[in-house]
Every structure is written in structure tokens, then in C-alpha cells.
Design a protein around this motif. Structure first.
Motif, mmCIF file in Angstrom:
data_model
loop_
_atom_site.group_PDB
_atom_site.id
_atom_site.type_symbol
_atom_site.label_atom_id
_atom_site.label_comp_id
_atom_site.label_asym_id
_atom_site.label_seq_id
_atom_site.Cartn_x
_atom_site.Cartn_y
_atom_site.Cartn_z
ATOM 1 N N ALA A 224 8.741 -0.436 -5.883
ATOM 2 C CA ALA A 224 7.783 -1.524 -5.640
ATOM 3 C C ALA A 224 7.736 -1.886 -4.164
ATOM 4 O O ALA A 224 6.665 -2.164 -3.608
ATOM 5 C CB ALA A 224 8.169 -2.747 -6.478
ATOM 6 N N VAL A 225 8.902 -1.892 -3.506
ATOM 7 C CA VAL A 225 8.954 -2.180 -2.063
ATOM 8 C C VAL A 225 8.140 -1.155 -1.288
ATOM 9 O O VAL A 225 7.354 -1.503 -0.398
ATOM 10 C CB VAL A 225 10.416 -2.188 -1.569
ATOM 11 N N ASN A 226 8.304 0.110 -1.614
ATOM 12 C CA ASN A 226 7.569 1.160 -0.910
ATOM 13 C C ASN A 226 6.061 1.018 -1.079
ATOM 14 O O ASN A 226 5.282 1.256 -0.139
ATOM 15 C CB ASN A 226 8.020 2.534 -1.402
ATOM 16 N N SER A 227 5.635 0.630 -2.270
ATOM 17 C CA SER A 227 4.205 0.432 -2.518
ATOM 18 C C SER A 227 3.659 -0.722 -1.675
ATOM 19 O O SER A 227 2.577 -0.623 -1.089
ATOM 20 C CB SER A 227 3.980 0.159 -4.005
ATOM 21 N N LEU A 228 4.416 -1.801 -1.586
ATOM 22 C CA LEU A 228 3.970 -2.976 -0.828
ATOM 23 C C LEU A 228 3.983 -2.725 0.678
ATOM 24 O O LEU A 228 3.066 -3.135 1.394
ATOM 25 C CB LEU A 228 4.859 -4.172 -1.170
ATOM 26 N N THR A 229 5.026 -2.067 1.179
ATOM 27 C CA THR A 229 5.064 -1.804 2.625
ATOM 28 C C THR A 229 3.936 -0.861 3.038
ATOM 29 O O THR A 229 3.364 -1.007 4.125
ATOM 30 C CB THR A 229 6.417 -1.203 3.049
ATOM 31 N N LYS A 230 3.593 0.071 2.166
ATOM 32 C CA LYS A 230 2.464 0.964 2.453
ATOM 33 C C LYS A 230 1.159 0.178 2.521
ATOM 34 O O LYS A 230 0.334 0.392 3.422
ATOM 35 C CB LYS A 230 2.370 2.053 1.379
ATOM 36 N N ALA A 231 0.970 -0.766 1.584
ATOM 37 C CA ALA A 231 -0.234 -1.594 1.582
ATOM 38 C C ALA A 231 -0.286 -2.493 2.815
ATOM 39 O O ALA A 231 -1.350 -2.687 3.418
ATOM 40 C CB ALA A 231 -0.272 -2.449 0.314
ATOM 41 N N ILE A 232 0.852 -3.043 3.216
ATOM 42 C CA ILE A 232 0.905 -3.913 4.396
ATOM 43 C C ILE A 232 0.581 -3.124 5.659
ATOM 44 O O ILE A 232 -0.138 -3.603 6.544
ATOM 45 C CB ILE A 232 2.296 -4.581 4.506
ATOM 46 N N ALA A 233 1.093 -1.905 5.751
ATOM 47 C CA ALA A 233 0.792 -1.066 6.913
ATOM 48 C C ALA A 233 -0.709 -0.773 6.997
ATOM 49 O O ALA A 233 -1.305 -0.792 8.083
ATOM 50 C CB ALA A 233 1.586 0.242 6.837
ATOM 51 N N THR A 234 -1.324 -0.509 5.848
ATOM 52 C CA THR A 234 -2.773 -0.263 5.821
ATOM 53 C C THR A 234 -3.545 -1.502 6.268
ATOM 54 O O THR A 234 -4.487 -1.413 7.059
ATOM 55 C CB THR A 234 -3.215 0.141 4.405
ATOM 56 N N LEU A 235 -3.151 -2.673 5.775
ATOM 57 C CA LEU A 235 -3.799 -3.920 6.184
ATOM 58 C C LEU A 235 -3.593 -4.184 7.664
ATOM 59 O O LEU A 235 -4.497 -4.694 8.346
ATOM 60 C CB LEU A 235 -3.248 -5.084 5.350
ATOM 61 N N ASN A 236 -2.431 -3.846 8.182
ATOM 62 C CA ASN A 236 -2.181 -3.993 9.620
ATOM 63 C C ASN A 236 -3.209 -3.219 10.433
ATOM 64 O O ASN A 236 -3.776 -3.724 11.405
ATOM 65 C CB ASN A 236 -0.776 -3.482 9.970
ATOM 66 N N ARG A 237 -3.435 -1.973 10.031
ATOM 67 C CA ARG A 237 -4.400 -1.139 10.752
ATOM 68 C C ARG A 237 -5.803 -1.737 10.691
ATOM 69 O O ARG A 237 -6.533 -1.766 11.696
ATOM 70 C CB ARG A 237 -4.398 0.287 10.191
ATOM 71 N N GLU A 238 -6.187 -2.211 9.506
ATOM 72 C CA GLU A 238 -7.528 -2.793 9.347
ATOM 73 C C GLU A 238 -7.677 -4.062 10.175
ATOM 74 O O GLU A 238 -8.719 -4.290 10.808
ATOM 75 C CB GLU A 238 -7.789 -3.080 7.868
#
Length: 339
Positions: A177-191
Motif C-alpha cells: 500500500a505504501v508503494n502504491s501511495l508513494t507512486k501516486a504522490i510522485a505523479t501528483l508532484n510532477r503534475e
């Protein structure tokens, strides 16, 4: 006419600005129950004045921005409290399961719990034997009670191992679950860095904050603001989770029967202090080993004390006494092997 047209223009601009402010308020009301939504406020600014016949006249106002009302300090405090709450809840659930192992009664059978009852029954049988040493039925009851005690200790030790295994599984699931959330946060960071590098990112920033709050349920998180409205996330121990647009994926490994958390191949288990992972790791590394050690000491001390007494005496035929309990050479592992 110029003055009249100017007045109409000011009034029209004011209505448009007020309409934007009303739309913002309506949006706030509409998102009242939206998880992670941050209230927005319209910012008004005086329009540049105009000069007519040497006189400088006001030119109304307009809405220049819609800003979310964020409090970074408060957000971080909420995240910290979420981490502490999740750690405590995770530990409480695990310890409740452990406590059930030692309950006086158990749905899985007489020997799966109630060690105290088994000890009491054993000593009651020994007391009866003292009063009736030649009664074969009473002697057999001592053997039966001793077997029940040993089985009860064995069952408790086995169930502690199973609880440890359940914790291993929960940690592995939480890491996913942590890996899924950190991946989503990284994507939002880029956007966010692309669309709003110098201003509030509105919905995108709400989504990022909500994802960080969810992440706080699993692991301790420290956010660090970077350039262009980006974020870097680490654990309180300094383990990198997100570096702006890149997520660090965690993995798990079974070492000595216990789940360890790795980051980039480095074991970071001891640095995770809170969140559900931190709480579970604490039970796994501290609470259960302490309980197992106490159970081993109980089995070894009681069994060894009884054996010492019996060996110093003689049996019904006058031969040297023999031990009643089979025990290992030391307390370690005694609960699992006593028989």
C-alpha cells in the motif's frame, strides 16, 4: 456618456467578481464531504484607476486568484497524529490477539488457552496425590494434568508463532500500500510542478495532501517542500520515500522468521517508528519475543522444579525417581518442546 459608461463598466466588473466569489462559495459547500478538500477563498484586487479630465477615478475590482486555505503546520500535525494513532491501533489489535491466546477459555479447545487453569489443575492433582499416594487413579490424574499443562503451553507457543506470521503478512501488505501511495504522490508532484510551480495547485494539491495523510496511516512521513511547489517525503529516520517526481519502492524480506523492510536493498526496519507498519514491527520485534521468553521461563522453571523433586525421591517400587517432564537443556524453546 463616458462617465455613465464607466459606471456601468465598474458595476459589471463588480458583478462578475462577485459571481466568481459566489461560485467559489458554492464549490466549497458542494465539496463539504469530499475527503481532502481544502476550502477556497476568492482574492479581490482593486483595478487600476483611470484618469479623466485630470482626475484619477477608481475602476472597480476584480478577482485575481482563487486560493486554498492551507496551513502547512496544521497539516503536518494531523499527519503526525495519524501516524501515532495507526501505530497504537496496530499494536493494540495484535496484542488483543495475543491476549486471547491466554484467555481462561477458548473456542478452539481446552488446551489452546487457559494456562492458569491447567497449572491449577496440575497442582490440585498433586495435592490429591499427597493425600492418597497409593491410589492408582489419583496417580493417573497427575499424569493427565501434567500432559494437559504441557499441551496448553505447547498450544500457546504455537499460537504466538502464528500471530507472528500474521504480523509478517500484514507488514508485507502495508508495504504494498505504501508503494502504491508513494507512486501516486510522485505523479501528483510532477503534475503540480508543471501546472502550478509558483501558486496553489487547487485540486491537485488536495489530492496530494490526501494521499500523504493516507500514507501516514502506514508509515511515519516527514514532508520537505522543494522548488516549484514540489515535495520530498522521508521517514522520521531519514529513509527516502518520494523525491519530487520519483518514488522509492520498499520491499520486504523474511529474515530469521521475521519480516524486514528494505529500501534500495538497505534494511530500514529499525528506523520505522510509527504508522501501522511501525506498530506491527514493534510487536514483532519486542512484545511477542518478550511474551515467548516469559512462557519459556514458566515452562522450564515449573517443569524443572517438579523434576528436581521427583528425581530426589523414589517411585512406588522403591527405585530412584525419574523426571515427569521432558525439557530442553535451557529455558529457550521450552514452551514449544515441553512434554
Amino acid at each position: 456618456m463616458a462617465g455613465l459608461n464607466q459606471a456601468f463598466g465598474i458595476a459589471n466588473a463588480a458583478l462578475e467578481a462577485d459571481q466568481e466569489a459566489l461560485n467559489t462559495t458554492a464549490n466549497n459547500v458542494g465539496n463539504l464531504n469530499t475527503p481532502g478538500y481544502t476550502r477556497e477563498v476568492a482574492t479581490f484586487q482593486e483595478s487600476d484607476p483611470v484618469t479623466i479630465n485630470g482626475l484619477q477615478l477608481g475602476n472597480g475590482a476584480s478577482v485575481v486568484s482563487i486560493n486554498s486555505q492551507r496551513d502547512r503546520v496544521l497539516e503536518q500535525r494531523i499527519q503526525q497524529q495519524q501516524q501515532a494513532l495507526s501505530a497504537s491501533s496496530s499494536r493494540l489489535n495484535a496484542l488483543n490477539n495475543v491476549a486471547a491466546i491466554f484467555a481462561p477459555t477458548s473456542a478452539t479447545g481446552a488446551n489452546s488457552g487457559g494456562i492458569g487453569d491447567a497449572i491449577n489443575a496440575f497442582f490440585t492433582s498433586v495435592n490429591n496425590l499427597e493425600a492418597h499416594p497409593d491410589d492408582t487413579t489419583v496417580r493417573q490424574s497427575v499424569l493427565t494434568a501434567a500432559g494437559n499443562f504441557a499441551s496448553s503451553i505447547n498450544a500457546a507457543s504455537s499460537q504466538l508463532d502464528r500471530e507472528s506470521g500474521a504480523i509478517n503478512s500484514s507488514v508485507a501488505s502495508d508495504v504494498t500500500a505504501v508503494n502504491s501511495l508513494t507512486k501516486a504522490i510522485a505523479t501528483l508532484n510532477r503534475e503540480i510542478q508543471t501546472s502550478s510551480p509558483n501558486s496553489d495547485a487547487g485540486v491537485l494539491e488536495d489530492q496530494r495532501q490526501q494521499a500523504i495523510l493516507k500514507l501516514s496511516q502506514f508509515i511515519d512521513v516527514v514532508p520537505i517542500t522543494t522548488e516549484n511547489n514540489g515535495l520530498t517525503l522521508t521517514t522520521s529516520g531519514g529513509t527516502l520515500l518520494v523525491s519530487e517526481g520519483t518514488a522509492q519502492q520498499l520491499t520486504t524480506s523474511n529474515i530469521g522468521g521475521l519480516t524486514h523492510v528494505l529500501a534500495g536493498g538497505t534494511d530500514v526496519t529499525s528506523t520505522i517508528q510509527s504508522g501501522s507498519i511501525g506498530g506491527a514491527l514493534g510487536v514483532q520485534s519486542s512484545d511477542i519475543p518478550a511474551i515467548k521468553s516469559a512462557l519459556d521461563n514458566l515452562a522450564y522453571s515449573l517443569g524443572n522444579a517438579v523434576n528436581t523433586v521427583l528425581v530426589s525421591g523414589s517411585d512406588a517400587n522403591g527405585a530412584a525417581g525419574t523426571p515427569l517432564f521432558l525439557l530442553p537443556g535451557s529455558a529457550a524453546g521450552a514452551a514449544a518442546s515441553i512434554a
